[in-house]
Design a protein around this motif. Structure first.
Motif, short mmCIF file in Angstrom:
data_model
loop_
_atom_site.label_atom_id
_atom_site.label_comp_id
_atom_site.label_asym_id
_atom_site.label_seq_id
_atom_site.Cartn_x
_atom_site.Cartn_y
_atom_site.Cartn_z
N GLU A 14 -10.45 42.94 51.69
CA GLU A 14 -10.92 42.10 52.81
C GLU A 14 -11.26 40.70 52.32
O GLU A 14 -10.90 39.70 52.95
CB GLU A 14 -12.13 42.76 53.47
CG GLU A 14 -12.57 42.12 54.78
CD GLU A 14 -13.45 40.90 54.57
OE1 GLU A 14 -13.33 39.94 55.37
OE2 GLU A 14 -14.25 40.89 53.61
N VAL A 15 -11.95 40.61 51.19
CA VAL A 15 -12.32 39.31 50.65
C VAL A 15 -11.08 38.54 50.20
O VAL A 15 -10.94 37.34 50.45
CB VAL A 15 -13.32 39.47 49.48
CG1 VAL A 15 -13.55 38.13 48.77
CG2 VAL A 15 -14.64 40.04 50.00
N THR A 17 -8.15 38.60 51.37
CA THR A 17 -7.37 38.08 52.50
C THR A 17 -7.89 36.73 52.97
O THR A 17 -7.18 36.00 53.66
CB THR A 17 -7.40 39.06 53.69
OG1 THR A 17 -8.74 39.18 54.19
CG2 THR A 17 -6.85 40.42 53.30
N ARG A 18 -9.11 36.38 52.57
CA ARG A 18 -9.71 35.12 53.01
C ARG A 18 -9.70 34.05 51.91
O ARG A 18 -10.28 32.99 52.08
CB ARG A 18 -11.15 35.37 53.47
CG ARG A 18 -11.25 36.26 54.70
CD ARG A 18 -12.66 36.37 55.23
NE ARG A 18 -13.47 37.35 54.49
CZ ARG A 18 -14.39 37.04 53.59
NH1 ARG A 18 -14.61 35.78 53.26
NH2 ARG A 18 -15.09 37.99 52.98
N HIS A 19 -9.07 34.36 50.78
CA HIS A 19 -9.04 33.41 49.67
C HIS A 19 -7.60 33.18 49.20
O HIS A 19 -6.72 34.02 49.42
CB HIS A 19 -9.88 33.92 48.50
CG HIS A 19 -11.35 33.90 48.79
ND1 HIS A 19 -12.14 32.80 48.57
CD2 HIS A 19 -12.17 34.87 49.30
CE1 HIS A 19 -13.39 33.08 48.90
NE2 HIS A 19 -13.43 34.33 49.37
N ALA A 25 -11.74 34.80 45.09
CA ALA A 25 -12.17 36.08 45.64
C ALA A 25 -13.17 36.76 44.71
O ALA A 25 -14.16 37.34 45.16
CB ALA A 25 -10.96 36.98 45.85
N GLU A 28 -16.73 35.38 45.08
CA GLU A 28 -17.49 35.90 46.23
C GLU A 28 -17.98 37.32 45.95
O GLU A 28 -19.08 37.70 46.35
CB GLU A 28 -16.63 35.89 47.50
CG GLU A 28 -17.38 36.44 48.72
CD GLU A 28 -16.58 36.37 50.02
OE1 GLU A 28 -16.82 37.19 50.92
OE2 GLU A 28 -15.71 35.47 50.13
N ALA A 68 -5.10 43.57 57.50
CA ALA A 68 -6.26 42.71 57.27
C ALA A 68 -7.27 42.73 58.43
O ALA A 68 -8.47 42.94 58.19
CB ALA A 68 -5.81 41.28 56.98
N PRO A 69 -6.85 42.53 59.69
CA PRO A 69 -7.85 42.54 60.77
C PRO A 69 -8.50 43.89 60.99
O PRO A 69 -9.66 43.97 61.40
CB PRO A 69 -7.04 42.10 62.00
CG PRO A 69 -5.61 42.39 61.65
CD PRO A 69 -5.51 42.19 60.18
N ARG A 72 -11.10 44.17 58.24
CA ARG A 72 -12.18 43.22 58.53
C ARG A 72 -13.07 43.75 59.65
O ARG A 72 -14.30 43.67 59.58
CB ARG A 72 -11.59 41.86 58.90
CG ARG A 72 -12.64 40.76 59.05
CD ARG A 72 -11.98 39.39 59.20
NE ARG A 72 -11.21 39.06 58.01
CZ ARG A 72 -9.92 38.83 58.00
NH1 ARG A 72 -9.22 38.89 59.13
NH2 ARG A 72 -9.28 38.53 56.88
#
Length: 301
Positions: A14-15, A17-19, A25, A28, A68-69, A72
């Motif tokens: 999850e992390v 996917t945002r980096h 990643a 974080e 991913a969603p 999340r």
């Protein structure tokens, strides 16, 4: 469920996917870059799917973008539920659905009394004018305005309001106080647009024996609260339900015109799925609600 990975591995995915890089990643997550890379490789092996395209930056593959969603949302729901459980502190949450106007004008002022009598119940108040089906995402119980026909649901009568005209003292000072119902035809009348459940001026005039050819409309409103607010501002005379103007009548900001009984053709009912009405916290809420309704009904004359 054999392909369900450890929570830490899902969190790494999850992390990531945002980096744009494993390095950001890992910062974080407070782990090493190699630890993140190893967890994601393990997840790809477990699921048999390539989740990232690796290069100068991380890019999700179509499979990764599809998952991913979902992952999340899992963490968002988990965090929300944990926060909710911690806030309850042993209390039982009860989700109550009703219309916005009834919640604002009738239920909300009475809720402190419920908290005093039943501190073990934690109310979540939700508002909707739509029919409730009590799906898994719906409220536990509801308060509905209608004719009491709710097939397959447990329902109990709460109260029936009176309908009467109200005006502000300012408007009455400007136009003078009417002495007969027919005199209202020369006043600006506030109209509530919409459904059959809305009080209608034509029905009230018919009840008091006044024939009406055309009404002197001021403004039409799509919302009960706006109609009452317009009356408070002296913009016209509103046709109100007794439960919606209790506070305004008591403090003198609105004046009831003509003490003519005119019961609403519809009433409020307590409804919930059959079988749950015997649960202790619902029994407590229902008993409190019906007691408050009985007390209010005595004043709706």
């Amino acid at each position: 469920m054999r392909d369900l990975p450890p929570t830490a591995t899902l969190r790494a995915f999850e992390v990531a996917t945002r980096h744009a890089t494993f390095t950001s990643a890992s910062e974080e997550l407070h782990v090493t870059q190699s630890a993140v890379s190893h967890q994601l490789k393990h997840l790809e092996d477990l699921w048999g799917l390539q989740l990232f395209q690796r290069g100068k930056s991380l890019r999700l593959t179509p499979a990764g973008a599809a998952l991913a969603p979902i992952v999340r949302e899992f963490f968002v729901n988990l965090e929300t539920t944990l926060t909710d459980l911690r806030e309850q502190k042993g209390r039982v949450r009860l989700k109550v659905s009703t219309t916005y106007s009834f919640a604002l004008k009738w239920l909300l002022p009475r809720l402190p009394g419920l908290s005093q009598q039943h501190p073990e119940i934690l109310i979540t108040l939700e508002t909707s004018d739509k029919a409730i089906n009590f799906s898994s995402a719906d409220s536990d119980v509801a308060i509905r305005l209608g004719n009491g026909h709710y097939p397959a649901l447990h329902s109990e009568f709460m109260l029936r309001e009176q309908i009467f005209p109200v005006a502000s003292p300012d408007l009455l000072n400007r136009f003078g106080a009417p002495h007969e119902p027919a005199e209202l035809l020369r006043y600006p009348l506030l109209m509530r647009d919409g459904a059959d459940l809305v009080p209608k001026w034509e029905a009230w005039f018919e009840h008091v024996g006044v024939s009406v050819a055309a009404l002197k409309e001021s403004v039409r409103f799509a919302d009960t609260n706006m109609t009452i607010e317009a009356a408070l501002l002296g913009q016209g005379i509103a046709l109100a339900r007794s439960g919606h103007v209790e506070a305004e009548i008591n403090d003198g900001s609105l004046v009831r015109l003509f003490d003519v009984p005119f019961a609403s053709p519809v009433a409020y009912f307590f409804v919930c799925p059959k079988g749950i009405e015997t649960q202790p916290h619902i029994v407590s809420f229902r008993n409190w609600l019906l007691a408050e309704s009985t007390q209010a009904q005595q004043h709706y004359r």
